[in-house]
Structure formats: C-alpha cells, structure tokens
Design a protein around this motif. Sequence first.
Motif, mmCIF file in Angstrom:
data_model
loop_
_atom_site.group_PDB
_atom_site.id
_atom_site.type_symbol
_atom_site.label_atom_id
_atom_site.label_comp_id
_atom_site.label_asym_id
_atom_site.label_seq_id
_atom_site.Cartn_x
_atom_site.Cartn_y
_atom_site.Cartn_z
ATOM 1 N N VAL A 1 77.508 30.004 44.799
ATOM 2 C CA VAL A 1 76.221 29.302 44.871
ATOM 3 C C VAL A 1 76.405 27.909 45.465
ATOM 4 O O VAL A 1 75.623 27.469 46.321
ATOM 5 N N ARG A 2 77.440 27.198 45.018
ATOM 6 C CA ARG A 2 77.712 25.861 45.572
ATOM 7 C C ARG A 2 77.959 25.924 47.072
ATOM 8 O O ARG A 2 77.433 25.108 47.843
ATOM 9 N N ARG A 3 78.747 26.900 47.515
ATOM 10 C CA ARG A 3 79.041 27.024 48.938
ATOM 11 C C ARG A 3 77.790 27.404 49.724
ATOM 12 O O ARG A 3 77.594 26.924 50.855
ATOM 13 N N MET A 4 76.946 28.250 49.151
ATOM 14 C CA MET A 4 75.682 28.597 49.817
ATOM 15 C C MET A 4 74.872 27.350 50.121
ATOM 16 O O MET A 4 74.367 27.172 51.235
ATOM 17 N N ARG A 5 74.752 26.483 49.124
ATOM 18 C CA ARG A 5 73.945 25.272 49.302
ATOM 19 C C ARG A 5 74.596 24.320 50.309
ATOM 20 O O ARG A 5 73.916 23.705 51.124
ATOM 21 N N GLN A 6 75.914 24.215 50.251
ATOM 22 C CA GLN A 6 76.614 23.342 51.194
ATOM 23 C C GLN A 6 76.435 23.808 52.633
ATOM 24 O O GLN A 6 76.369 22.990 53.561
ATOM 25 N N LEU A 7 76.334 25.128 52.812
ATOM 26 C CA LEU A 7 76.184 25.700 54.150
ATOM 27 C C LEU A 7 74.725 25.810 54.575
ATOM 28 O O LEU A 7 74.437 26.308 55.669
ATOM 29 N N GLY A 8 73.815 25.364 53.711
ATOM 30 C CA GLY A 8 72.403 25.354 54.078
ATOM 31 C C GLY A 8 71.664 26.647 53.825
ATOM 32 O O GLY A 8 70.574 26.854 54.374
ATOM 33 N N HIS A 9 72.209 27.531 52.990
ATOM 34 C CA HIS A 9 71.519 28.775 52.638
ATOM 35 C C HIS A 9 70.637 28.519 51.416
ATOM 36 O O HIS A 9 71.140 28.147 50.352
ATOM 37 N N HIS A 10 69.343 28.714 51.570
ATOM 38 C CA HIS A 10 68.398 28.342 50.520
ATOM 39 C C HIS A 10 67.851 29.545 49.745
ATOM 40 O O HIS A 10 66.855 29.413 49.035
ATOM 41 N N ALA A 11 68.477 30.708 49.887
ATOM 42 C CA ALA A 11 68.022 31.877 49.132
ATOM 43 C C ALA A 11 68.078 31.576 47.638
ATOM 44 O O ALA A 11 69.004 30.917 47.152
ATOM 45 N N ASP A 12 67.076 32.033 46.902
ATOM 46 C CA ASP A 12 67.073 31.858 45.453
ATOM 47 C C ASP A 12 68.104 32.778 44.813
ATOM 48 O O ASP A 12 68.485 33.812 45.395
ATOM 49 N N VAL A 13 68.533 32.424 43.614
ATOM 50 C CA VAL A 13 69.604 33.161 42.941
ATOM 51 C C VAL A 13 69.195 33.520 41.524
ATOM 52 O O VAL A 13 68.703 32.672 40.768
ATOM 53 N N ILE A 14 69.395 34.784 41.173
ATOM 54 C CA ILE A 14 69.327 35.236 39.786
ATOM 55 C C ILE A 14 70.712 35.776 39.440
ATOM 56 O O ILE A 14 71.202 36.703 40.095
ATOM 57 N N MET A 15 71.355 35.187 38.443
ATOM 58 C CA MET A 15 72.657 35.666 38.011
ATOM 59 C C MET A 15 72.480 36.972 37.245
ATOM 60 O O MET A 15 71.623 37.076 36.358
ATOM 61 N N VAL A 16 73.286 37.970 37.587
ATOM 62 C CA VAL A 16 73.276 39.267 36.911
ATOM 63 C C VAL A 16 74.730 39.567 36.566
ATOM 64 O O VAL A 16 75.482 40.077 37.398
ATOM 65 N N THR A 17 75.134 39.255 35.348
ATOM 66 C CA THR A 17 76.561 39.245 35.041
ATOM 67 C C THR A 17 76.834 39.466 33.559
ATOM 68 O O THR A 17 75.946 39.253 32.724
ATOM 69 N N ALA A 18 78.055 39.870 33.266
ATOM 70 C CA ALA A 18 78.486 40.022 31.869
ATOM 71 C C ALA A 18 78.920 38.691 31.276
ATOM 72 O O ALA A 18 79.125 38.596 30.064
ATOM 73 N N ALA A 19 79.079 37.669 32.103
ATOM 74 C CA ALA A 19 79.484 36.355 31.606
ATOM 75 C C ALA A 19 78.344 35.744 30.801
ATOM 76 O O ALA A 19 77.282 35.458 31.338
ATOM 77 N N CYS A 20 78.560 35.566 29.501
ATOM 78 C CA CYS A 20 77.479 35.060 28.655
ATOM 79 C C CYS A 20 77.907 33.874 27.803
ATOM 80 O O CYS A 20 77.242 33.542 26.819
ATOM 81 N N ASP A 21 79.025 33.235 28.169
ATOM 82 C CA ASP A 21 79.421 32.037 27.438
ATOM 83 C C ASP A 21 78.506 30.888 27.828
ATOM 84 O O ASP A 21 77.983 30.822 28.946
ATOM 85 N N VAL A 22 78.321 29.970 26.895
ATOM 86 C CA VAL A 22 77.370 28.885 27.092
ATOM 87 C C VAL A 22 77.728 28.042 28.308
ATOM 88 O O VAL A 22 76.859 27.619 29.072
ATOM 89 N N ALA A 23 79.018 27.785 28.520
ATOM 90 C CA ALA A 23 79.438 26.937 29.635
ATOM 91 C C ALA A 23 79.017 27.534 30.975
ATOM 92 O O ALA A 23 78.535 26.821 31.861
ATOM 93 N N THR A 24 79.178 28.851 31.126
ATOM 94 C CA THR A 24 78.807 29.498 32.390
ATOM 95 C C THR A 24 77.298 29.482 32.578
ATOM 96 O O THR A 24 76.793 29.233 33.680
ATOM 97 N N VAL A 25 76.569 29.737 31.494
ATOM 98 C CA VAL A 25 75.108 29.714 31.591
ATOM 99 C C VAL A 25 74.612 28.322 31.966
ATOM 100 O O VAL A 25 73.744 28.169 32.837
#
Length: 230
Positions: free
Chosen positions: A66-90
């Motif tokens: 996501v960080r690289r997308m923004r740095q490269l000027g890609h403005h597509a919206d993002v919905i995370m779909v993942t098993a990662a559910c720790d508070v830090a990642t969220v």
Amino acid sequence: MIDVLVVDDDFHVAEINAAYVAQVPGYRVTARAHTAAQALATLERTPVDLVLLDHYLPDETGLTLVRRMRQLGHHADVIMVTAACDVATVQAAMRHGALQYLVKPFSFAGLRAKLDGYAGLRRTLEGVGGHGETGQERVDRIFGAFAAADTSGPALPKGHSAPTVDLIRRVLDQADQPLSAHEVAERTGISRSTAQRYLKYLEHAGRISLTLKYGDTGRPEHRYTWVAVN
C-alpha cells in the motif's frame, strides 16, 4: 462498473474471492495477482478502482505494498482481506489508508457487506461532488457512508445459518418479481417451513420487504423482495 484487483498469494483463495466479487452487482474482477510485484505491474497497465489485498504475500507485506502504491501515484482504494488480525496490523492498515478490513475466514455475506459499503461510499462522493469545499454535514455523510451501507448486521439468531441467508438473498435478488415462501423454498431446495422462518427473520431485520397479493380466495399471499442497499 467498479473494477477490482484481487491480490492473494493462494491461487485457490484468489479464485474464490474473485468468484464472490463477481456475484455482487456493479463489480467486476479485472485482474488477479499473487505477489506484490504482480500487483504493482497490474496497476501500471490496468485501471483499477479497488484492491482486495491480502497482507501475507511472498515478496512483501500488503501494508508495504500500500505504501509503495501511494509513492508511485496509484490511488486505487484498498480493502484488506487477510488472516492477520493483530491490533498492530489493523492500526497500521488504517494509518496507511485502507478503507476497510475483512478478517479471514469470512462468508460471502461478510465480503458483500464491505463491497456494498464501498459502493455506497462512491455514490455519496458522487452525490456531494468531487471538487471544492464541503460543509460538516457533507463530511459526515462521506465518513458515515460505509457504516450506513454495511448489511452484515448483528449475529444471526440461534438456529439460523449465514449460508442459508446467503442462498435466500441470491434467490430473491435474482428474481424479476416478488416471491412467495413456497417459491423461495422451491428455488433454494429448503423446506417451506424453513423458508418461512428465515423470511420472517429477514423481514424483521429489514433485509426484505413484504407485499400482499390477493387472489380469488380473498386470502392474501405474502410475497417477498430483497431490499437493495441505497
């Protein structure tokens, strides 16, 4: 149409998610990617509105992508779909601009709720206009669009299952006219008593509307329609 890029390292999961997206009106999957590099290459050549993004990718994390997308000027919206559910990642996903977060495993209803919410957000943005300043009321509408369109609702009551609700929703959503409990039972393959029980619950939950059709006997027939998200 809302164009979607599905990013997941598991080929099978990516196909399942893509099939889910294809069932939601107004959406189409334009590409699939299984690494961050593939996702970036796709974004370079294909217009995309929304990325359904897994966090665990073989070459880098979804949040780094996501960080690289923004740095490269890609403005597509993002919905995370993942098993990662720790508070830090969220929390990091929120800080990096992910609009929503869906934890695996999830049902079709769970993903549809997020997609309905995203479509509602886009409609709200179109309604208030994309340029110039806006007042507090319009800002509140924009920030509240996801919550207003979330159809996931509270937990199902005991004795009800999400797959059966999904099945009834699809049947009613695809019908070209309101259906009776008998017709719903025939098209879903469940018993009429089960269909009536679920239809009663969905009506009380505000997910279907009830109309009465009067025949020659004078007794009204209950007919049901799925309530679209506005």
